[in-house]
Scaffold this motif. Structure first.
Motif, mmCIF file in Angstrom:
data_model
loop_
_atom_site.group_PDB
_atom_site.id
_atom_site.type_symbol
_atom_site.label_atom_id
_atom_site.label_comp_id
_atom_site.label_asym_id
_atom_site.label_seq_id
_atom_site.Cartn_x
_atom_site.Cartn_y
_atom_site.Cartn_z
ATOM 1 N N GLY A 1 -52.881 -63.255 -95.877
ATOM 2 C CA GLY A 1 -52.954 -62.232 -94.831
ATOM 3 C C GLY A 1 -52.077 -62.575 -93.642
ATOM 4 O O GLY A 1 -51.353 -61.728 -93.105
ATOM 5 N N PHE B 1 -48.441 -62.241 -94.694
ATOM 6 C CA PHE B 1 -48.029 -60.842 -94.758
ATOM 7 C C PHE B 1 -47.779 -60.283 -93.358
ATOM 8 O O PHE B 1 -46.778 -59.595 -93.136
ATOM 9 N N TRP C 1 -44.253 -58.826 -92.335
ATOM 10 C CA TRP C 1 -44.094 -57.435 -91.932
ATOM 11 C C TRP C 1 -43.453 -57.347 -90.544
ATOM 12 O O TRP C 1 -42.576 -56.525 -90.312
ATOM 13 N N GLN D 1 -47.153 -56.804 -99.635
ATOM 14 C CA GLN D 1 -48.446 -57.470 -99.497
ATOM 15 C C GLN D 1 -48.929 -58.013 -100.849
ATOM 16 O O GLN D 1 -49.389 -59.155 -100.950
#
Length: 102
Positions: free
Chosen positions: A30, A33, A37, A66
């Protein structure tokens, strides 16, 4: 305990280790990602499927990035855990050749 008996019990014993690695991997993936991003799109929040203001391409691209990150992190941690178990016990933690993943 014979090696054959170890092979039957080790996959069950590995379950808690796999659970902890999965939880830690999810948190790590997480964070990876979010950082990825932000580097790709210079935005703090990635779109999800219910973002009305985002297009299909953007939503699907974010999901693909993801998913790739989660798969790589999960595989790396699963492999690391399995190798550690093998080093410490002499037995690979998967019950059969197909591996232990659902």
């Amino acid at each position: 305990m014979s090696k054959k008996q170890k092979k039957k019990t080790l996959p069950l014993a590995y379950k808690p280790v796999g659970f902890v690695l999965g939880w830690a991997g999810g948190a790590l993936a997480g964070m990876a990602f979010q950082a990825t991003w932000k580097a790709i799109r210079h935005e703090d929040n990635a779109p999800d499927a219910l973002d009305q203001d985002r297009g299909w391409g953007e939503v699907l691209f974010a999901a693909a990035v993801q998913g790739a990150i989660f798969a790589v992190v999960r595989s790396a941690l699963d492999r690391t855990g399995a190798k550690a178990i093998e080093r410490s016990t002499g037995v690979w933690p998967a019950a059969d050749k197909s591996g232990g993943r659902d």
